[in-house]
Design a protein around this motif. Structure first.
Motif, PDB file in Angstrom:
ATOM      1  N   ASN A  15       0.629  -1.037   0.055  1.00 49.16           N
ATOM      2  CA  ASN A  15       0.012   0.020   0.342  1.00 49.16           C
ATOM      3  C   ASN A  15       0.852   1.407   0.118  1.00 49.16           C
ATOM      4  O   ASN A  15       0.119   2.468  -0.415  1.00 49.16           O
ATOM      5  CB  ASN A  15      -0.770  -0.274   1.160  1.00 49.16           C
ATOM      6  CG  ASN A  15      -1.893  -1.091   1.693  1.00 49.16           C
ATOM      7  OD1 ASN A  15      -2.348  -1.260   0.379  1.00 49.16           O
ATOM      8  ND2 ASN A  15      -3.043  -1.591   2.493  1.00 49.16           N
ATOM      9  N   SER A  16       1.562   1.404   0.793  1.00 48.16           N
ATOM     10  CA  SER A  16       3.187   2.302   0.718  1.00 48.16           C
ATOM     11  C   SER A  16       3.899   2.546   0.072  1.00 48.16           C
ATOM     12  O   SER A  16       4.191   3.773  -0.028  1.00 48.16           O
ATOM     13  CB  SER A  16       3.693   2.679   1.895  1.00 48.16           C
ATOM     14  OG  SER A  16       4.237   1.766   2.299  1.00 48.16           O
ATOM     15  N   SER A  65       3.252   5.826  -2.281  1.00 44.20           N
ATOM     16  CA  SER A  65       2.451   6.109  -2.464  1.00 44.20           C
ATOM     17  C   SER A  65       2.238   7.351  -2.216  1.00 44.20           C
ATOM     18  O   SER A  65       1.479   8.463  -2.540  1.00 44.20           O
ATOM     19  CB  SER A  65       1.817   5.863  -1.084  1.00 44.20           C
ATOM     20  OG  SER A  65       2.506   5.969  -0.110  1.00 44.20           O
TER      21      SER A  65
END
Length: 211
Positions: free
Chosen positions: A145-146, A149
Motif C-alpha cells: 500500500n505504501s 504512494s
C-alpha cells in the motif's frame, strides 16, 4: 499513378510500458522508507520548502484581500490558509526526501548516512529496519500500500508507518548475511512481474488468447 500502399496495422504497445517505474539515476537507498526515516533525512532545503508553503498560503490570501477587498473577517481565513500551506509544504518536502531514497535525485549525503546508520545496527545485532509486532502478512500488505504512494499524495496521502523487511536493497552491503526480502506469488513472480503479465495478457488479441 503510384499505387497507394495499404495502411500498416501497428501492434499495440504493451500496456506494461506505461506503468514501468523510471530507472534511478542514483543509487537506490530504500524503495519504501519508513516515515520517520524520510523526515529525519530531510535536508534544510526541504524544511525551507515546507516553511515557504506554510507562510506563503496566508500571505497570498492577504495580498488577494488587499487587491480585491471582500469586507469579510479574514483572520479565520488566514488560519485555514496557514494550516493548508503547512500540510501542502509537508507533503512536498516529504516527497522530495523520498525521491532521494528512491535514487531519483542526487542522494550522496543520504546514501552515506544510511550506510553508516544501518551498518551500526547490524553490528549491534538489531534488525536493519526495526522490529514490528505485526504478522508478516500485515507487513506485506502495508508495504504494497505504501510503496511509491508519495506519487499519489494529491489523491490520498499515505505514509509508511509499519516496519517491514521489504526495501528493495541487498542487506549484505550492511554486513548482514541474508537474502533480500521480496514479495512473490505462488508462481514465484514479484509484484512488478505479476502486473506486467496481467497487462500483457490484456493487450493480446482475442485470436491469440483462443489459440
Amino acid at each position: 499513378m503510384t499505387p497507394l500502399m495499404p495502411p500498416v496495422k501497428r501492434q499495440p504497445e504493451p500496456l506494461c510500458s506505461i506503468f514501468l517505474m523510471p530507472k534511478p539515476e542514483y543509487p537506490l537507498i530504500d524503495s519504501d522508507p519508513h516515515a520517520s526515516r524520510v523526515i529525519r533525512y530531510m535536508r534544510p532545503s526541504d524544511y525551507a520548502t515546507w516553511a515557504g508553503y506554510t507562510a506563503g498560503a496566508p500571505a497570498a490570501l492577504w495580498a488577494w484581500e488587499k487587491m480585491d477587498r471582500t469586507g469579510f473577517r479574514m483572520r479565520p481565513v488566514y488560519y485555514v490558509g496557514g494550516w493548508l500551506g503547512f500540510a501542502a509544504g509537508f507533503l512536498i518536502a516529504y516527497s522530495r526526501s523520498s525521491m532521494r531514497f528512491w535514487g531519483w535525485t542526487e542522494n550522496a549525503r543520504e546514501e552515506a548516512r544510511d550506510l553508516e546508520e544501518l551498518t551500526q545496527r547490524a553490528r549491534e545485532g538489531k534488525p536493519l529496519y526495526g522490529e514490528s509486532s505485526q504478522p508478516m502478512w500485515v507487513q506485506a500488505a502495508a508495504h504494497r500500500n505504501s510503496q511509491y504512494s508519495q506519487l499519489k499524495f494529491s489523491l490520498f496521502p499515505m505514509l509508511n508507518l509499519v516496519n517491514h523487511p521489504f526495501h528493495g536493497t541487498d542487506p549484505a552491503k550492511y554486513g548482514v548475511q541474508a537474502e533480500p526480502a521480496v514479495l512473490e506469488s505462488q508462481e514465484g513472480l514479484r509484484p512488478g512481474e505479476m502486473l506486467r503479465r496481467k497487462l500483457n495478457d490484456a493487450a493480446k488479441p482475442e485470436s491469440s488468447k483462443d489459440a
